[in-house]
Design a protein around this motif. Sequence first.
Motif, PDB file in Angstrom:
ATOM      1  N   ILE A 146       0.825  -1.202   0.000  1.00 39.29           N
ATOM      2  CA  ILE A 146       0.000   0.000   0.000  1.00 39.29           C
ATOM      3  C   ILE A 146       0.864   1.260   0.000  1.00 39.29           C
ATOM      4  O   ILE A 146       0.429   2.339  -0.388  1.00 39.29           O
ATOM      5  CB  ILE A 146      -0.951  -0.013   1.220  1.00 39.29           C
ATOM      6  N   ASP A 147       2.140   1.133   0.421  1.00 43.87           N
ATOM      7  CA  ASP A 147       3.056   2.282   0.468  1.00 43.87           C
ATOM      8  C   ASP A 147       3.852   2.442  -0.819  1.00 43.87           C
ATOM      9  O   ASP A 147       4.611   3.409  -0.950  1.00 43.87           O
ATOM     10  CB  ASP A 147       4.031   2.132   1.640  1.00 43.87           C
ATOM     11  N   ASP A 148       3.713   1.515  -1.773  1.00 42.89           N
ATOM     12  CA  ASP A 148       4.488   1.549  -3.010  1.00 42.89           C
ATOM     13  C   ASP A 148       3.892   2.525  -4.021  1.00 42.89           C
ATOM     14  O   ASP A 148       2.755   3.001  -3.873  1.00 42.89           O
ATOM     15  CB  ASP A 148       4.535   0.164  -3.665  1.00 42.89           C
ATOM     16  N   THR A 149       4.666   2.769  -5.066  1.00 46.56           N
ATOM     17  CA  THR A 149       4.153   3.419  -6.268  1.00 46.56           C
ATOM     18  C   THR A 149       4.018   2.366  -7.355  1.00 46.56           C
ATOM     19  O   THR A 149       4.975   1.643  -7.645  1.00 46.56           O
ATOM     20  CB  THR A 149       5.098   4.527  -6.749  1.00 46.56           C
ATOM     21  N   ILE A 150       2.839   2.239  -7.918  1.00 46.37           N
ATOM     22  CA  ILE A 150       2.620   1.299  -9.021  1.00 46.37           C
ATOM     23  C   ILE A 150       3.139   1.979 -10.282  1.00 46.37           C
ATOM     24  O   ILE A 150       2.592   2.985 -10.738  1.00 46.37           O
ATOM     25  CB  ILE A 150       1.130   0.951  -9.158  1.00 46.37           C
ATOM     26  N   SER A 151       4.222   1.438 -10.823  1.00 47.75           N
ATOM     27  CA  SER A 151       4.915   2.092 -11.932  1.00 47.75           C
ATOM     28  C   SER A 151       5.031   1.135 -13.104  1.00 47.75           C
ATOM     29  O   SER A 151       5.548   0.028 -12.961  1.00 47.75           O
ATOM     30  CB  SER A 151       6.308   2.543 -11.471  1.00 47.75           C
ATOM     31  N   LEU A 152       4.544   1.556 -14.261  1.00 48.69           N
ATOM     32  CA  LEU A 152       4.663   0.726 -15.459  1.00 48.69           C
ATOM     33  C   LEU A 152       4.996   1.592 -16.656  1.00 48.69           C
ATOM     34  O   LEU A 152       4.775   2.805 -16.650  1.00 48.69           O
ATOM     35  CB  LEU A 152       3.388  -0.087 -15.697  1.00 48.69           C
ATOM     36  N   SER A 153       5.565   0.969 -17.667  1.00 52.88           N
ATOM     37  CA  SER A 153       5.923   1.682 -18.888  1.00 52.88           C
ATOM     38  C   SER A 153       5.265   1.009 -20.087  1.00 52.88           C
ATOM     39  O   SER A 153       5.209  -0.222 -20.168  1.00 52.88           O
ATOM     40  CB  SER A 153       7.440   1.743 -19.066  1.00 52.88           C
ATOM     41  N   LEU A 154       4.779   1.824 -21.018  1.00 52.99           N
ATOM     42  CA  LEU A 154       4.110   1.345 -22.226  1.00 52.99           C
ATOM     43  C   LEU A 154       5.023   1.603 -23.420  1.00 52.99           C
ATOM     44  O   LEU A 154       5.579   2.701 -23.562  1.00 52.99           O
ATOM     45  CB  LEU A 154       2.792   2.081 -22.442  1.00 52.99           C
ATOM     46  N   ASN A 155       5.158   0.617 -24.274  1.00 52.81           N
ATOM     47  CA  ASN A 155       5.906   0.778 -25.522  1.00 52.81           C
ATOM     48  C   ASN A 155       4.918   1.064 -26.647  1.00 52.81           C
ATOM     49  O   ASN A 155       4.046   0.229 -26.949  1.00 52.81           O
ATOM     50  CB  ASN A 155       6.717  -0.475 -25.823  1.00 52.81           C
ATOM     51  N   SER A 203      -7.695   0.272  -2.093  1.00 56.34           N
ATOM     52  CA  SER A 203      -7.778  -0.578  -0.910  1.00 56.34           C
ATOM     53  C   SER A 203      -7.129  -1.920  -1.237  1.00 56.34           C
ATOM     54  O   SER A 203      -6.809  -2.205  -2.392  1.00 56.34           O
ATOM     55  CB  SER A 203      -9.238  -0.776  -0.493  1.00 56.34           C
ATOM     56  N   GLU A 204      -6.921  -2.746  -0.230  1.00 57.41           N
ATOM     57  CA  GLU A 204      -6.271  -4.035  -0.451  1.00 57.41           C
ATOM     58  C   GLU A 204      -7.146  -4.905  -1.346  1.00 57.41           C
ATOM     59  O   GLU A 204      -8.353  -5.026  -1.137  1.00 57.41           O
ATOM     60  CB  GLU A 204      -6.035  -4.729   0.888  1.00 57.41           C
ATOM     61  N   GLY A 205      -6.534  -5.516  -2.380  1.00 58.94           N
ATOM     62  CA  GLY A 205      -7.309  -6.389  -3.256  1.00 58.94           C
ATOM     63  C   GLY A 205      -6.697  -6.506  -4.631  1.00 58.94           C
ATOM     64  O   GLY A 205      -5.565  -6.081  -4.891  1.00 58.94           O
ATOM     65  N   GLU A 206      -7.455  -7.096  -5.549  1.00 62.24           N
ATOM     66  CA  GLU A 206      -7.020  -7.355  -6.918  1.00 62.24           C
ATOM     67  C   GLU A 206      -7.656  -6.336  -7.851  1.00 62.24           C
ATOM     68  O   GLU A 206      -8.821  -5.954  -7.683  1.00 62.24           O
ATOM     69  CB  GLU A 206      -7.422  -8.772  -7.329  1.00 62.24           C
ATOM     70  N   GLN A 231      -1.434  -4.862  -1.499  1.00 60.02           N
ATOM     71  CA  GLN A 231      -1.472  -5.454  -0.159  1.00 60.02           C
ATOM     72  C   GLN A 231      -1.025  -4.435   0.880  1.00 60.02           C
ATOM     73  O   GLN A 231      -0.157  -3.601   0.621  1.00 60.02           O
ATOM     74  CB  GLN A 231      -0.548  -6.672  -0.072  1.00 60.02           C
ATOM     75  N   LYS A 232      -1.618  -4.533   2.045  1.00 55.89           N
ATOM     76  CA  LYS A 232      -1.151  -3.748   3.179  1.00 55.89           C
ATOM     77  C   LYS A 232       0.148  -4.359   3.698  1.00 55.89           C
ATOM     78  O   LYS A 232       0.497  -5.487   3.345  1.00 55.89           O
ATOM     79  CB  LYS A 232      -2.203  -3.750   4.281  1.00 55.89           C
ATOM     80  N   ARG A 238      -4.496  -9.050   4.715  1.00 54.61           N
ATOM     81  CA  ARG A 238      -5.257 -10.297   4.616  1.00 54.61           C
ATOM     82  C   ARG A 238      -4.308 -11.485   4.486  1.00 54.61           C
ATOM     83  O   ARG A 238      -4.614 -12.590   4.934  1.00 54.61           O
ATOM     84  CB  ARG A 238      -6.183 -10.248   3.396  1.00 54.61           C
ATOM     85  N   ARG A 239      -3.152 -11.224   3.855  1.00 54.60           N
ATOM     86  CA  ARG A 239      -2.162 -12.289   3.700  1.00 54.60           C
ATOM     87  C   ARG A 239      -1.705 -12.805   5.052  1.00 54.60           C
ATOM     88  O   ARG A 239      -1.499 -14.007   5.232  1.00 54.60           O
ATOM     89  CB  ARG A 239      -0.959 -11.753   2.911  1.00 54.60           C
ATOM     90  N   PHE A 240      -1.551 -11.910   6.024  1.00 53.86           N
ATOM     91  CA  PHE A 240      -1.168 -12.347   7.360  1.00 53.86           C
ATOM     92  C   PHE A 240      -2.233 -13.271   7.947  1.00 53.86           C
ATOM     93  O   PHE A 240      -1.913 -14.302   8.555  1.00 53.86           O
ATOM     94  CB  PHE A 240      -0.961 -11.148   8.291  1.00 53.86           C
ATOM     95  N   ILE A 241      -3.496 -12.918   7.774  1.00 53.25           N
ATOM     96  CA  ILE A 241      -4.578 -13.757   8.313  1.00 53.25           C
ATOM     97  C   ILE A 241      -4.542 -15.139   7.668  1.00 53.25           C
ATOM     98  O   ILE A 241      -4.715 -16.166   8.327  1.00 53.25           O
ATOM     99  CB  ILE A 241      -5.934 -13.067   8.104  1.00 53.25           C
TER     100      ILE A 241
END
Length: 374
Positions: A146-155, A203-206, A231-232, A238-241
């Motif tokens: 949840i603290d990351d930056t979602i980073s992607l590059s498009l060609n 929020s956490e999820g897919e 994920q948090k 949820r992965r911890f649970i």
Amino acid sequence: MMLLLLLTLDVNFQILRDDSLNPVVRVVYTVNYNELTFISVDSAYISKYRVSLVVFNGKRQVGGVSKVRKFSVDKYETTISAEKTDTGEIQFAFKEKGKFRAIFELWDLNSLRHWSKEKKFEVKDVKNLTLGQINWNRSVSKIFSIDDTISLSLNIFNPRGDSVVLLFTVKNPSGSEFIKEEEFIGKSRFFTYNIDIPASRFSEGEYFADLMIKGYPSGKKSKKSIDFKVQKPFFESRRFIERAREMAYIAKKSFIDSLIKADPDERKKLWERFWNEKDPTPGTEKNEFLEEYYRRVDFANQHFRSPFSPGWRTDRGRVYIKLGPPDSIERHPFDIDSKAYEVWYYYTLGYRLIFVDEYNLGDYTLVNPPREDL
């Protein structure tokens, strides 16, 4: 202690184009410090390795490139860290079209240990506006904190020189939209466009991202979809649970319940205390017992799940987790006048275990010895 099962070598192949639309193979790699050999020199510890990238067309070598990387650290503890990593990249450009195979290799020059990864790809003529490979810039697994930056590059391949507009939409599995954006992104014949999104927007999820480019004035379109997870932090997630519930074969239910109900700080304390007590090599960075337990759990979830239960809860999963892999397995999926069944042998333990698929649904039940005996 975080539960992170890291790969020995993470490799991300990217198939790009230069300004003349000729192919470029780019590899971004990450290797853990504890997989490399460091040599003590004076007051430092030195690692030295070589990476190479070679492209083949069939058995013919098109060409390749290699380089040596050398770096040092000050402390011995750093050299055996499973958390510290070294990241680099290497690329090779060529001017052919067809089907190719790229091989990336890393040689540890201090120990001669060797890693190798391979990718097959095809290079075609690009006549119309095309959205090419989408690359994750900071993740290979497509799982983000949840603290990351979602980073992607498009060609973007744009042989007509159109003005290119990107439509970018992110949805969850139920179809709810979280992001919907449209913007002009360029008009060069080939270019890379980067997208950066704070994972905290989700929020956490897919999630599923739909990307479509449109060219003006040609009116050509090209689109692709990708998925990712947010994920948090582990002890809030949820992965911890899930991981806590998977401890059912080595921990009491009351302890698992207390783990799940605790706040994140208390979860961390309870978790570490439990696993530290089972660590066969205290004082070292690895906890072999923890890693082996969850290796078995992950194997069970991958291979033994049924329509009714995750793999770790099935009879085969429970036995695999508690006893480890059997010495041999007899499989009888299609015997005449018999339900599908398997026989697992543990010779040193004196076990011969029979699992039967009673209803032909892939749900194998332990029938001999009785389930309660294991």
